[in-house]
Every structure is written in C-alpha cells, then in structure tokens.
Enzyme design. Structure first.
Site, PDB file in Angstrom:
ATOM      1  N   TRP A  99      11.289  41.061   8.170  1.00 41.84           N
ATOM      2  CA  TRP A  99      12.450  40.686   9.113  1.00 41.84           C
ATOM      3  C   TRP A  99      13.521  40.489   8.056  1.00 41.84           C
ATOM      4  O   TRP A  99      14.513  40.844   8.249  1.00 41.84           O
ATOM      5  CB  TRP A  99      12.202  39.391   9.774  1.00 41.84           C
ATOM      6  CG  TRP A  99      10.931  39.661  10.913  1.00 41.84           C
ATOM      7  CD1 TRP A  99       9.855  38.719  11.029  1.00 41.84           C
ATOM      8  CD2 TRP A  99      11.389  40.347  11.797  1.00 41.84           C
ATOM      9  NE1 TRP A  99       9.173  39.211  12.165  1.00 41.84           N
ATOM     10  CE2 TRP A  99       9.899  40.109  12.580  1.00 41.84           C
ATOM     11  CE3 TRP A  99      12.104  41.488  12.492  1.00 41.84           C
ATOM     12  CZ2 TRP A  99       9.622  40.943  13.805  1.00 41.84           C
ATOM     13  CZ3 TRP A  99      11.568  42.231  13.903  1.00 41.84           C
ATOM     14  CH2 TRP A  99      10.521  42.137  14.393  1.00 41.84           C
ATOM     15  N   ASP A 166      17.450  32.940   9.500  1.00 40.17           N
ATOM     16  CA  ASP A 166      16.914  33.192  10.468  1.00 40.17           C
ATOM     17  C   ASP A 166      15.682  32.170  10.805  1.00 40.17           C
ATOM     18  O   ASP A 166      14.782  32.209   9.991  1.00 40.17           O
ATOM     19  CB  ASP A 166      16.143  34.717  10.174  1.00 40.17           C
ATOM     20  CG  ASP A 166      15.113  35.337  11.487  1.00 40.17           C
ATOM     21  OD1 ASP A 166      14.931  34.349  12.281  1.00 40.17           O
ATOM     22  OD2 ASP A 166      14.741  36.443  11.180  1.00 40.17           O
ATOM     23  N   LYS A 190       9.499  32.446  20.184  1.00 35.44           N
ATOM     24  CA  LYS A 190       8.182  31.830  19.115  1.00 35.44           C
ATOM     25  C   LYS A 190       7.681  30.239  19.291  1.00 35.44           C
ATOM     26  O   LYS A 190       6.648  29.809  19.322  1.00 35.44           O
ATOM     27  CB  LYS A 190       8.389  32.209  17.681  1.00 35.44           C
ATOM     28  CG  LYS A 190       9.158  33.472  17.400  1.00 35.44           C
ATOM     29  CD  LYS A 190       8.051  34.335  17.316  1.00 35.44           C
ATOM     30  CE  LYS A 190       8.445  35.834  17.395  1.00 35.44           C
ATOM     31  NZ  LYS A 190       9.328  36.330  16.208  1.00 35.44           N
TER      32      LYS A 190
HETATM   33  C1  PLP Z   1      10.069  37.530  15.711  1.00 31.21           C
HETATM   34  C2  PLP Z   1      11.032  37.503  14.752  1.00 31.21           C
HETATM   35  C3  PLP Z   1      12.085  38.440  14.823  1.00 31.21           C
HETATM   36  C4  PLP Z   1      12.500  39.463  15.810  1.00 31.21           C
HETATM   37  O1  PLP Z   1      12.984  38.759  16.781  1.00 31.21           O
HETATM   38  P1  PLP Z   1      13.331  39.620  18.203  1.00 31.21           P
HETATM   39  O2  PLP Z   1      14.020  38.423  19.103  1.00 31.21           O
HETATM   40  O3  PLP Z   1      12.083  40.328  18.688  1.00 31.21           O
HETATM   41  O4  PLP Z   1      14.396  40.478  17.704  1.00 31.21           O
HETATM   42  C5  PLP Z   1      13.024  38.173  13.661  1.00 31.21           C
HETATM   43  N1  PLP Z   1      12.815  37.195  12.718  1.00 31.21           N
HETATM   44  C6  PLP Z   1      11.684  36.455  12.528  1.00 31.21           C
HETATM   45  C7  PLP Z   1      11.436  35.748  11.741  1.00 31.21           C
HETATM   46  C8  PLP Z   1      10.553  36.798  13.664  1.00 31.21           C
HETATM   47  O5  PLP Z   1       9.714  35.973  13.506  1.00 31.21           O
END
Ligand code: PLP
Length: 356
Positions: A99, A166, A190
């Site tokens: 990511w 993030d 999540k």
């Molecule tokens: C799941 C995840 C993403 C991607 O998220 P989307 O909402 O599917 O774009 C990005 N960064 C992390 C750390 C993730 O766990």
C-alpha cells in the site's frame, strides 16, 4: 456452527452495529422509509453525519483546526488526493509495503518523491528505523499498519515535518497524537464500517498551499466546505460508521480498544511462539496487533492445507494469508472478541497434538 471472522477487509463489525443498520435499512427512525431510499439531505440524516464527525473528534481527541470528511474512492483514491492537495515540490515516503508503494507511485506524478527507507528487500517483514527525513519536503507519508505483512507502527513517530498517514487498518485501535499529522486517511472497511466510505482528517491550514489546479471532487476543501455533502455520500456505510463509533465510545474509547488489541495479540503471538508447528513472519518488535501473520514451521510445511481445512471446520474464516506472504493471517480488529482468538489458539493446539 459459530464463525470466527478473521477477514482482513472488509471485516468483522460489532454484531449490534450490523443489526441496527439492518433495522434502519428496513425502517429509518420510524419514518416508514428505508435508509437506502432517503435523501442524504433529509433532515434526519444530517445528524448522523454530524454525530460521526463529532465522535471522530471526541474519540481521537482531534485538536481545533482540523476537519473530518467522508469521501468515496477508498484509501486508493487518497493515494492521489494527498499529493494533489499537499505536494508542491517534494514529499518523503516510508516504503513499508504494497500500500505504501502504491501511495508513493501516485505521488510521483506530482513532484519529487524521496523514499526515505524501504524493507522491500525483506518482503516487508520489518519497519525500517534508521533513515533521515528531508526537512525541505512538504510532508512525510507513512502507513501505520501494513495489513498484508502484519507490521505496525504502534506509536506516533517523531518527524521534523508534518506527517500524512494511511491508517486504513488500525484507526481507532489506539490513541493518536493528531497534531503530528496534516492528514490521516483510510478506507473504513477494516475497523469502522462496511466498504464504500473513506475517512480523512485534515488540518485546515495545511490546505491551499499548492499552486496547481485541483479538480473539484479531488479537492479536500470542497468536501470540508460542504460537510461531506458536495455529492451524494454513501449513506448506509456512514450510518454504520456512526454506530461503530458509538460502540467504541460505549466500550471505553480507543484506550480500551488498545488494551483489548494488546491482550488479543499477546494471546495469539504467544501461541505462535510456543507451538512448534507455526512461526510468525514479522519482526517481533514490529508485529501488528491488527493483522497477525504466521506460516507453518519448515518441517511442517506440507501440513499447511491440512491446518487450513482443520481450522475451517472449527469455524475459522478468513485466515488464509495474503498471496505475497503465504501461510495464515488472522486479522484481529476491534470487533473480534477474545473468544474467537481463543478458538483459533485451541485449534492450533489441537492440531499440534494430532501431529505429535
Ligand atoms: C485496505 C487498505 C488500502 C486500500 O483500501 P481501499 O479502500 O480498498 O482503496 C490501503 N491501505 C491500507 C493500509 C489498507 O489496509
């Protein structure tokens, strides 16, 4: 049979959140209409968004001068919105996983990107510690929890420049010092809500510093100025997020979420370290509390499919590791009860007995 939901994302939500969202989908606030068929501008819905924002601020102790917005596009769209809004000349990125790498790739379209450190050479099994953050960069971007590899920054770093994070997979699992960040974002699927909504916490005075034109929908200011209602927001996921935030508050807030996360992670890592059939994949000091990755010990490698079948028969769901790590990944988000973690441990112990 009871299912133990270890899915990495979308993932487990508190049962009462699902039930109360289901009720609102049938009849929202006794209106005789479904949550799915009302206007996002209906007078009954505005308080839902307002409550989500105020619970974000309360639970994360967000200082004055920050805004909370709900967006579409997932964390993946934030990878591009962040540099669009904050990168004028140069940005620094810590490459701790797939990511982080995707975030960095997008930023390269907007200016110079400095990769301060990377653990790619070790398949991201650890988080680099020794690196220098360029003080002339506009921001330092981190991924606090690396969902795929099971590593996590469990405390806020010290950075000479403002950070962007993030926090898709560990938001609301510990207290954070929001003042260290100009932007914290994540997909909600999540630890907060079903898929379909993205959150962003933005420091207001960090905006407006880039000279480029920012398309209206990609400009954080548009969403701040319009209270997340510039276009039609995802009403159902926002409703569920509000209920999850209420649940977190009732349970005792993020400090309590952290206490439970530590307790659950200690239980499972304890078993991984004790049980001769399994080994953890992440560096011990960087082990994630949210995504716990482990594989079969080399001498038991050919029993991997057997254990998967065994655990599945005992109700475990979503424990298959990401294809880039292999083995198993048990995601232990806020809503997963200790009993589910114990059920997985019991399965690991029974499996060990069967094979010794
Ligand atoms: C799941 C995840 C993403 C991607 O998220 P989307 O909402 O599917 O774009 C990005 N960064 C992390 C750390 C993730 O766990």
């Amino acid at each position: 049979m009871k299912k133990h939901n270890f899915n990495a994302g979308p993932s487990i939500l508190p049962r009462e959140v699902i039930e109360d969202t289901a009720k609102a989908i049938l009849d929202f606030n006794g209106s005789g209409l479904s949550l799915m068929e009302i206007s996002h501008r209906a007078k009954d819905f505005q308080p839902v968004v307002d409550e989500a924002v105020s619970l974000f601020k309360e639970l994360l102790n967000i200082p004055e001068g920050y805004s909370v917005v709900f967006l579409g596009g997932g964390a993946s769209l934030e990878f591009c919105m962040v540099p669009f809004n904050f990168l004028e000349k140069k940005a620094a990125y810590l490459n701790t996983g797939a990511w982080a790498k995707k975030a960095m790739k997008e930023a390269k379209g907007f200016g110079e990107v400095v990769e301060v450190a990377s653990s790619a050479e070790a398949n991201y099994t650890y988080i680099p510690k020794d690196y220098t953050i360029p003080t002339d960069a506009d921001y330092f971007h981190i991924t606090t929890n690396n969902t795929i590899y099971g590593t996590e920054l469990k405390e806020d770093l010290n950075s000479p420049i403002p950070m962007v994070a993030d926090m898709s997979s560990d938001i609301f699992s510990r207290p954070i010092d929001v003042s260290k960040y100009i932007c914290i974002y994540g997909g909600a699927q999540k630890n907060l809500a079903p898929a379909g909504v993205t959150f962003a916490i933005i420091k207001d005075d960090a905006l407006g510093k880039v000279s480029r034109y920012i398309p209206t929908m990609l400009n954080y200011k548009t969403h701040i100025d319009n209270g997340s209602m510039f276009n039609t927001p995802p009403v159902v996921p926002i409703y569920a997020a509000t209920l999850t935030l209420r649940w977190i508050k009732e349970q005792g807030g993020v400090k309590e979420m952290e206490r439970r996360a530590i307790e659950k992670a200690d239980m499972l890592y304890g078993e991984i370290d004790r049980n001769k059939m399994f080994v953890g994949t992440a560096a011990v000091e960087d082990r994630s509390r949210m995504n716990i990755c482990f594989v079969m010990a080399p001498e038991y490698k050919d029993l991997e499919a057997d254990f998967m079948k065994f655990a599945t028969e005992k109700g475990m769901v979503g424990i298959k590791g990401h294809r880039s790590v292999g083995g198993f990944r048990a995601s232990c988000y806020n809503a997963i009860p200790k009993e589910s973690v114990q059920a997985l441990i019991d399965a690991m112990q029974e499996f060990e007995k069967l094979h010794s």
